[in-house]
Design a protein around this motif. Structure first.
Motif, mmCIF file in Angstrom:
data_model
loop_
_atom_site.group_PDB
_atom_site.id
_atom_site.type_symbol
_atom_site.label_atom_id
_atom_site.label_comp_id
_atom_site.label_asym_id
_atom_site.label_seq_id
_atom_site.Cartn_x
_atom_site.Cartn_y
_atom_site.Cartn_z
ATOM 1 N N VAL A 1 -28.953 67.872 15.770
ATOM 2 C CA VAL A 1 -28.895 69.290 15.878
ATOM 3 C C VAL A 1 -29.419 69.414 17.095
ATOM 4 O O VAL A 1 -29.972 68.772 18.032
ATOM 5 C CB VAL A 1 -29.967 69.789 15.000
ATOM 6 N N GLU A 2 -29.155 70.823 17.753
ATOM 7 C CA GLU A 2 -29.448 71.101 19.202
ATOM 8 C C GLU A 2 -31.012 71.963 18.926
ATOM 9 O O GLU A 2 -31.374 72.424 18.198
ATOM 10 C CB GLU A 2 -28.517 72.268 19.673
ATOM 11 N N ALA A 3 -31.701 71.491 20.118
ATOM 12 C CA ALA A 3 -32.947 72.095 20.011
ATOM 13 C C ALA A 3 -33.129 73.505 20.244
ATOM 14 O O ALA A 3 -32.279 73.990 21.405
ATOM 15 C CB ALA A 3 -33.999 71.314 20.989
ATOM 16 N N GLU A 4 -33.758 74.382 19.959
ATOM 17 C CA GLU A 4 -33.728 75.828 20.173
ATOM 18 C C GLU A 4 -35.436 76.054 20.509
ATOM 19 O O GLU A 4 -36.233 75.440 20.070
ATOM 20 C CB GLU A 4 -33.562 76.630 19.110
ATOM 21 N N GLU A 5 -35.414 76.969 21.225
ATOM 22 C CA GLU A 5 -36.718 77.437 21.651
ATOM 23 C C GLU A 5 -37.207 78.491 20.427
ATOM 24 O O GLU A 5 -36.640 79.409 20.297
ATOM 25 C CB GLU A 5 -36.877 77.954 23.099
ATOM 26 N N LEU A 6 -38.558 78.155 20.280
ATOM 27 C CA LEU A 6 -39.124 79.118 19.176
ATOM 28 C C LEU A 6 -39.869 80.331 19.901
ATOM 29 O O LEU A 6 -40.131 80.271 20.938
ATOM 30 C CB LEU A 6 -40.260 78.293 18.297
ATOM 31 N N PRO A 7 -39.926 81.299 19.334
ATOM 32 C CA PRO A 7 -40.643 82.421 19.781
ATOM 33 C C PRO A 7 -41.793 82.115 19.896
ATOM 34 O O PRO A 7 -42.482 81.374 18.955
ATOM 35 C CB PRO A 7 -40.171 83.768 18.928
ATOM 36 N N TRP A 8 -42.711 82.688 20.773
ATOM 37 C CA TRP A 8 -44.001 82.276 20.942
ATOM 38 C C TRP A 8 -44.769 83.771 21.424
ATOM 39 O O TRP A 8 -44.365 84.596 21.918
ATOM 40 C CB TRP A 8 -44.365 81.340 22.304
ATOM 41 N N GLU A 9 -45.934 83.922 20.207
ATOM 42 C CA GLU A 9 -46.582 85.066 20.456
ATOM 43 C C GLU A 9 -48.063 84.884 21.038
ATOM 44 O O GLU A 9 -48.718 83.806 20.563
ATOM 45 C CB GLU A 9 -46.829 85.750 19.064
ATOM 46 N N ALA A 10 -48.570 85.552 21.980
ATOM 47 C CA ALA A 10 -49.860 85.068 22.703
ATOM 48 C C ALA A 10 -50.675 85.789 21.673
ATOM 49 O O ALA A 10 -50.783 86.910 21.320
ATOM 50 C CB ALA A 10 -50.111 85.638 23.868
ATOM 51 N N LYS A 11 -51.952 85.198 21.191
ATOM 52 C CA LYS A 11 -52.909 85.551 20.455
ATOM 53 C C LYS A 11 -54.004 86.241 21.277
ATOM 54 O O LYS A 11 -54.406 85.562 22.326
ATOM 55 C CB LYS A 11 -53.340 84.726 19.529
ATOM 56 N N PRO A 12 -54.725 87.376 21.050
ATOM 57 C CA PRO A 12 -55.436 88.071 21.687
ATOM 58 C C PRO A 12 -57.119 87.308 21.785
ATOM 59 O O PRO A 12 -57.221 86.557 21.043
ATOM 60 C CB PRO A 12 -55.774 89.505 21.220
#
Length: 168
Positions: free
Chosen positions: A157-168
């Motif tokens: 499988v190809e690697a995908e970048e996961l969405p990243w959310e910054a926590k306050p």
């Protein structure tokens, strides 16, 4: 090593030596031979005279003539000789042979190898064990098992970048 002991220190020394022995993909006969080689090397490392297939005090069963042999025997200056048998199986004949060797004044040591469990022989026979397991028709020391085969083909499988959310 102190040559005057009840056999415990000698058996422990041999057990420590055999714990460093590793093998993989050996037939039962080759694994036994490898262990016998290691036992002989241990005796030589102690500075003792080592004899392979040394004569035993036990006569061969009828109709054979002569005496049985020991896998390894060691002559120690100032200490009692050592009689060593190497087996994978729990054989009463081996126990009887080692008891006869002990009665003749030798330190009797039984090296058992395989998957166990290993039944303790009667004293004064000392037990030394080396665990191994059989896989695919050959024997391996437990730490030297081959990597298991995967149950099926591996999908690439190809690697995908996961969405990243910054926590306050």
């Amino acid at each position: 090593m102190d040559t005057v002991d009840d056999g415990t220190a000698t058996a422990r020394s041999l057990g420590d030596w055999l714990s460093a022995l590793h093998f993989a993909d050996l037939t039962e006969d080759r694994a036994t031979a490898r262990i016998i080689d290691a036992v002989a090397a241990w005796g030589e490392a102690q500075g003792w005279r080592v004899y392979r297939r040394a004569p035993s005090v036990v006569p061969l069963p009828p109709p054979l003539n002569g005496t049985s042999v020991l896998d390894v025997a060691c002559a120690r200056p100032g200490g009692q000789p050592i009689a060593i048998e190497v087996d994978r199986l729990d054989r009463q004949r081996t126990v009887d042979k080692l008891l006869a060797e002990a009665a003749a004044g030798r330190l009797a040591v039984w090296v058992r190898w395989g998957a166990g469990p290993f039944r303790s022989p009667p004293l004064p026979v000392h037990l030394v064990t080396r665990e191994a397991t059989r896989r695919g028709g050959t024997w391996h020391t437990v730490t030297d098992l081959p990597a298991p085969r995967h149950s099926g083909p591996v999908d690439v499988v190809e690697a995908e970048e996961l969405p990243w959310e910054a926590k306050p």
